[in-house]
Design an enzyme around this catalytic site. Structure first.
Site, PDB file in Angstrom:
ATOM      1  N   ASN A  59      52.527  38.828  37.899  1.00  0.00           N
ATOM      2  CA  ASN A  59      52.703  38.577  36.475  1.00  0.00           C
ATOM      3  C   ASN A  59      52.032  39.682  35.651  1.00  0.00           C
ATOM      4  O   ASN A  59      51.622  40.708  36.177  1.00  0.00           O
ATOM      5  CB  ASN A  59      52.158  37.182  36.140  1.00  0.00           C
ATOM      6  CG  ASN A  59      52.953  36.487  35.062  1.00  0.00           C
ATOM      7  OD1 ASN A  59      53.234  37.062  34.014  1.00  0.00           O
ATOM      8  ND2 ASN A  59      53.320  35.234  35.299  1.00  0.00           N
ATOM      9  N   ARG A  72      38.749  23.024  49.940  1.00  0.00           N
ATOM     10  CA  ARG A  72      39.321  22.054  50.879  1.00  0.00           C
ATOM     11  C   ARG A  72      40.638  22.576  51.411  1.00  0.00           C
ATOM     12  O   ARG A  72      41.276  23.431  50.788  1.00  0.00           O
ATOM     13  CB  ARG A  72      39.553  20.703  50.188  1.00  0.00           C
ATOM     14  CG  ARG A  72      40.533  20.757  49.023  1.00  0.00           C
ATOM     15  CD  ARG A  72      40.868  19.375  48.502  1.00  0.00           C
ATOM     16  NE  ARG A  72      41.747  19.405  47.339  1.00  0.00           N
ATOM     17  CZ  ARG A  72      43.065  19.545  47.390  1.00  0.00           C
ATOM     18  NH1 ARG A  72      43.680  19.701  48.566  1.00  0.00           N
ATOM     19  NH2 ARG A  72      43.794  19.542  46.280  1.00  0.00           N
ATOM     20  N   ALA A 130      42.246  29.706  39.142  1.00  0.00           N
ATOM     21  CA  ALA A 130      42.119  30.590  37.983  1.00  0.00           C
ATOM     22  C   ALA A 130      40.670  30.986  37.734  1.00  0.00           C
ATOM     23  O   ALA A 130      39.755  30.171  37.838  1.00  0.00           O
ATOM     24  CB  ALA A 130      42.680  29.896  36.745  1.00  0.00           C
ATOM     25  N   LYS A 171      34.718  30.022  46.552  1.00  0.00           N
ATOM     26  CA  LYS A 171      34.398  29.369  47.819  1.00  0.00           C
ATOM     27  C   LYS A 171      35.592  28.518  48.265  1.00  0.00           C
ATOM     28  O   LYS A 171      36.307  27.953  47.423  1.00  0.00           O
ATOM     29  CB  LYS A 171      33.176  28.466  47.661  1.00  0.00           C
ATOM     30  CG  LYS A 171      31.897  29.216  47.324  1.00  0.00           C
ATOM     31  CD  LYS A 171      30.728  28.256  47.160  1.00  0.00           C
ATOM     32  CE  LYS A 171      29.449  29.007  46.808  1.00  0.00           C
ATOM     33  NZ  LYS A 171      28.298  28.082  46.618  1.00  0.00           N
ATOM     34  N   HIS A 204      30.540  51.388  43.787  1.00  0.00           N
ATOM     35  CA  HIS A 204      29.597  52.467  43.526  1.00  0.00           C
ATOM     36  C   HIS A 204      28.215  52.066  44.045  1.00  0.00           C
ATOM     37  O   HIS A 204      27.892  50.873  44.122  1.00  0.00           O
ATOM     38  CB  HIS A 204      29.480  52.740  42.024  1.00  0.00           C
ATOM     39  CG  HIS A 204      30.741  53.186  41.368  1.00  0.00           C
ATOM     40  ND1 HIS A 204      31.224  54.463  41.472  1.00  0.00           N
ATOM     41  CD2 HIS A 204      31.624  52.509  40.588  1.00  0.00           C
ATOM     42  CE1 HIS A 204      32.349  54.568  40.787  1.00  0.00           C
ATOM     43  NE2 HIS A 204      32.612  53.395  40.241  1.00  0.00           N
TER      44      HIS A 204
END
Length: 208
Positions: A82, A188, A165, A185, A112
């Site tokens: 998108n 499930r 998101a 993380k 860096h």
């Protein structure tokens, strides 16, 4: 050893060397042209296909898109991105089949040094020096990265993963997981209980 070879060996490199600037300029110009073209222009996809390392037969960037090297990015079949995709492909970036990106997704396969004196300096002629190092990104098949997701270098995202998101992905995500957060993380596994088939009209129901 040239600068591009240093990148692929995981060593520090100088992004301001002409050999790298020439590769990036070609990709940047392709993105500039792509972003300025009508989305229905049949010549549009060919602009990016020429600079990317690999694409499937079917792929699409809504645009605007900004890709740093282009030749370091390898995209599988049936890819969609998108608005406002950014791929900093200093290291190689591998994207599997049936992958889709929401708006404002960034793949950041570059980094860096933390110590300032190692990161930037100045040559005797007054020009600036800069040091980078880069790690690959691997994205599996059937992955959806939702809007505003950032994936950092060195990360592998497994097959059949959804990243929610606004997530910043700093570590690997295993196959079949819903993952989100900053840092991202695995939350499930995705299961049949997540099915949304009830929202389809019968004539629109997807084939399995």
């Amino acid at each position: 050893m040239n600068e591009e070879e240093k990148i692929f060996m995981g060593k520090m490199f100088d992004p301001r060397k002409k050999e790298l600037k020439d590769i990036k300029h070609k990709a940047h110009e392709a993105c500039r042209k792509y972003n300025s073209m009508d989305e229905y222009d049949p010549e549009r996809l060919g602009i990016l296909r020429e600079v990317l390392g690999k694409t499937g037969k079917t792929f699409y960037f809504q645009g605007p898109v900004q890709i740093n090297y282009g030749s370091h990015t390898f995209i599988g079949e049936n890819f969609f991105a998108n608005f406002n995709t950014v791929i900093m492909d200093d290291a190689r970036v591998y994207i599997g089949d049936n992958v889709c990106f929401g708006p404002n997704v960034s793949l950041m396969a570059t980094n860096h040094p933390l110590i300032a004196s190692e990161r930037m300096g100045q040559n005797p002629d007054g020009s600036t020096t800069m040091a980078e190092f880069a790690e690959e990104i691997h994205i599996g098949d059937n992955v959806w990265l939702a809007c505003n997701v950032t994936v950092l270098g060195g990360v592998t995202i497994g097959n059949n993963v959804v990243v929610g998101a606004g997530s910043v992905v700093t570590k690997d995500i295993p196959d079949g997981y819903l993952a989100y957060g900053n840092p991202c993380k695995p939350i499930r596994p995705i299961t049949e209980e997540d099915s949304m088939l009830h929202l389809y009209l019968d004539e629109d129901r997807p084939l399995k």
